[in-house]
Design a protein around this motif. Structure first.
Motif, PDB file in Angstrom:
ATOM      1  N   ASP A 267       0.798  -1.222   0.000  1.00  0.00           N
ATOM      2  CA  ASP A 267       0.000   0.000   0.000  1.00  0.00           C
ATOM      3  C   ASP A 267       0.833   1.277   0.000  1.00  0.00           C
ATOM      4  OD1 ASP A 267       1.010  -0.026   2.576  1.00  0.00           O
ATOM      5  OD2 ASP A 267      -0.920  -0.496   3.538  1.00  0.00           O
TER       6      ASP A 267
ATOM      7  N   GLN B 115       8.410  -0.104  -1.266  1.00  0.00           N
ATOM      8  CA  GLN B 115       7.963  -0.632   0.029  1.00  0.00           C
ATOM      9  C   GLN B 115       8.473  -2.053   0.240  1.00  0.00           C
ATOM     10  OE1 GLN B 115       3.693  -0.850   0.383  1.00  0.00           O
ATOM     11  NE2 GLN B 115       3.754  -1.865   2.372  1.00  0.00           N
TER      12      GLN B 115
ATOM     13  N   PRO C 232      -5.502   9.678   1.247  1.00  0.00           N
ATOM     14  CA  PRO C 232      -4.096   9.656   1.643  1.00  0.00           C
ATOM     15  C   PRO C 232      -3.700  10.948   2.343  1.00  0.00           C
ATOM     16  CG  PRO C 232      -4.294  10.108  -0.694  1.00  0.00           C
ATOM     17  CD  PRO C 232      -5.674   9.775  -0.210  1.00  0.00           C
TER      18      PRO C 232
ATOM     19  N   HIS D 184       2.677   8.839   1.712  1.00  0.00           N
ATOM     20  CA  HIS D 184       2.462  10.267   1.911  1.00  0.00           C
ATOM     21  C   HIS D 184       2.668  10.965   0.579  1.00  0.00           C
ATOM     22  CE1 HIS D 184       2.397  14.197   3.729  1.00  0.00           C
ATOM     23  NE2 HIS D 184       3.607  14.460   3.281  1.00  0.00           N
TER      24      HIS D 184
ATOM     25  N   LYS E 191      -1.344   4.390   1.307  1.00  0.00           N
ATOM     26  CA  LYS E 191      -0.651   4.686   2.558  1.00  0.00           C
ATOM     27  C   LYS E 191       0.618   5.510   2.350  1.00  0.00           C
ATOM     28  CE  LYS E 191      -3.479   2.506   5.336  1.00  0.00           C
ATOM     29  NZ  LYS E 191      -4.314   3.234   6.318  1.00  0.00           N
TER      30      LYS E 191
ATOM     31  N   SER F 134       3.183   2.057   2.211  1.00  0.00           N
ATOM     32  CA  SER F 134       3.563   2.490   3.559  1.00  0.00           C
ATOM     33  C   SER F 134       5.046   2.816   3.627  1.00  0.00           C
ATOM     34  CB  SER F 134       3.237   1.385   4.568  1.00  0.00           C
ATOM     35  OG  SER F 134       1.847   1.190   4.683  1.00  0.00           O
TER      36      SER F 134
END
Length: 536
Positions: A201, A476, A233, A272, A270, A203
């Motif tokens: 996702d 990720q 988000p 930023h 997820k 993160s």
């Protein structure tokens, strides 16, 4: 005084001179200086050879390859003699910002400044090259901001029905109508169709998005992601050179901003998202890219850029400055995804001037240090792609950009890809664009909420954030960021099954074929296979 190499103003046919700029008009300029030390061959060699990833931290990069204090001091001393105010020193970005009047600028830099009228309004424009004193010769590599003419355009296209709805919504008519139904895919749909790796996702990742106008509304983002069954988000607006998050109307750049955020956010919810707002000028574009690359607060690992213009529209110093920032991104392990354009091989939309009849690669997608993102027209049944061809709804105004650079030489890692000669006279073989592709036709476009309404929007503008979201997922999972992906795509990833080849169609100048081509590059992603190939 010594003429600054690459500072000759580009020709602009659609401008009307209004006479000299007022001598007391005050503005800021960004002075770009040389690196403390060049990006040595051994620093970029692992990327160029497609080998193991080895990156510098932003602090290490600034210490080794930022501006030296001595060079910035030399520019500051020149500024003091010229009556300028030093606004900011940016060692990592190799720049120093100076404030002064038009009269001071013209005298100090040995140039001439006029006011011009054009389709977007009134701007300043240089009519002569920039000059620097002998003691700054070799130190200063660019001076940006004397002119503030809009340089780039967003690469999005409304579908026919959505264009009519947007036109109605932009008319003054009291209360804004409630959101309307629209067709098209979402980023979630595209992630399924392109087999993006499940269970990820974004993160821990930050996606940077460069915007040269427009803005987003938090209420729209919440409503849009709620309709997808997702939480919106985390989004941060970053001001560059006074640029701000300024939503206004769907026909403005708001559609670009929302398309970028909603596509990237749907793929990597997820992650930023940091949106860098800057004025639409060569200075604004240069500074926004540098701000994102060297941002030690948000620390983006991938940058999405959906704005661009034909290479011929830029100054040589602008091309060099932005490509230098992209080289820095490569050294830092930051992937840069750039839209390849929406006006076919010519890259000159008739709505924005008179085409010259030549083929043009779009910049910054033509930089060898970015991932150029072309467009396809995709149809699907459920989660199965039934056909995918080159996006070409109209070869002059609604088709993927792509072609051969007139500025950048053929990179060593692209030498075996079969880049054809340019269709322009002389048949130059240079950097081939794009590298990859994704769904872009507005006829099969993306469902996007903009300024309280829902539209179907396409364009290679959608492909850049789509790929940025995919890179965030890859980063990720992988031990090291993907970084500069190009040498891997043309090297060890070639033939791995990580890309879905698009072999049908053309963009009005170049035709699709098996393998790489100047319409869709290597094709569209097969996400799980791409991850597996990178892990291997």
């Amino acid at each position: 005084m010594v003429k600054l190499q690459g500072s000759v103003p580009p020709l602009s046919a659609d401008m009307r001179s209004l006479g000299p700029a007022p001598a007391d008009e005050r503005f800021d300029v960004t002075v770009l200086v040389r690196r403390r030390a060049s990006l040595s061959a051994d620093l970029l060699a692992p990327h160029a050879q497609g080998g193991g990833r080895s990156y510098l931290t932003r602090a290490e990069f600034a210490a080794r390859h930022g501006a030296s204090d001595a060079d910035l001091d030399a520019v500051a001393a020149f500024a003091q003699r010229s009556g300028f105010v030093v606004v900011e020193r940016r060692p990592a970005a190799r720049s120093i910002v100076l404030s002064g009047t038009a009269g001071q600028m013209a005298a100090a830099f040995g140039t001439a400044i006029e006011r011009v009228e054009h389709s977007a309004g009134i701007s300043r424009r240089r009519t002569a090259p920039v000059h620097v004193p002998p003691e700054l010769d070799g130190i200063v590599e660019g001076v940006f901001g004397i002119e503030d003419v809009p340089i780039a355009r967003p690469h999005f296209k409304f579908s026919r029905d959505s264009a009519q709805a947007a036109l109605v919504a932009s008319m003054p008519a009291g209360a804004m109508p409630e959101a309307q139904a629209a067709g098209g895919y979402t980023g979630v749909d595209m992630a399924h169709l392109y087999d993006f790796p499940p269970g990820l996702d974004g993160s821990g990742q930050c996606i940077a998005i460069i915007e040269l106008g427009g803005g987003y509304r938090t209420t729209d983002l919440k409503a849009y992601f709620k309709s997808l069954g997702m939480q919106a988000p985390s989004v941060t607006a970053v001001s560059v050179d006074g640029g701000k998050n300024s939503p206004s109307l769907p026909w403005s750049a708001d559609a670009e901003v929302m398309l970028d955020i909603e596509v990237a956010g749907a793929v990597a919810p997820k992650a930023h998202i940091a949106v860098y707002f800057a004025p639409n000028s060569e200075q604004g574009f240069v500074d926004a890219i540098a701000a994102a690359v060297h941002d030690d607060v948000n620390k983006p690992s991938v940058i999405s850029i959906s704005w661009g213009a034909p290479e011929s529209d830029w100054t040589e110093q602008g091309l060099a400055a932005m490509d230098g920032a992209f080289q820095a991104a490569a050294a830092l392990g930051v992937t840069v995804c750039c839209a390849a354009g929406d006006a076919g091989a010519g890259d000159q939309n008739p709505d924005n001037g008179t085409p010259d009849g030549r083929a043009h690669a779009d910049f910054p997608a033509s930089s060898p240090h970015v991932l150029g993102c072309g467009g396809t027209r995709l149809t699907a049944t459920g989660t199965t792609i039934t056909s995918e061809t080159v996006w070409n709804d109209d070869p002059t105004s609604s088709a993927t950009g792509g072609g051969v650079s007139d500025v950048f030489d053929l990179p060593s890692w692209q030498a075996g890809a079969g880049v054809s000669a340019s269709v322009n006279p002389g048949g130059r073989v240079g950097r081939g664009v794009p590298d990859v592709a994704g769904n872009a036709s507005p006829a099969t476009g993306y469902r996007v909420r903009v300024d309280f309404m829902t539209y179907t929007i396409g364009g290679t503008s959608a492909v850049a954030p789509l790929w940025a979201g995919l890179v965030a997922l890859l980063n990720q999972k992988l031990a090291q960021p993907v970084g500069w992906l190009n040498p891997l795509l043309y090297g060890p990833l070639a033939g791995s099954g990580a890309m879905r080849d698009v072999t049908s169609g053309d963009n009005g100048g170049y035709a699709a074929k098996a393998g790489w081509d100047a319409c869709t590059g290597w094709g569209a992603p097969v996400g799980t296979r791409l991850l597996a190939a990178l892990e291997g």
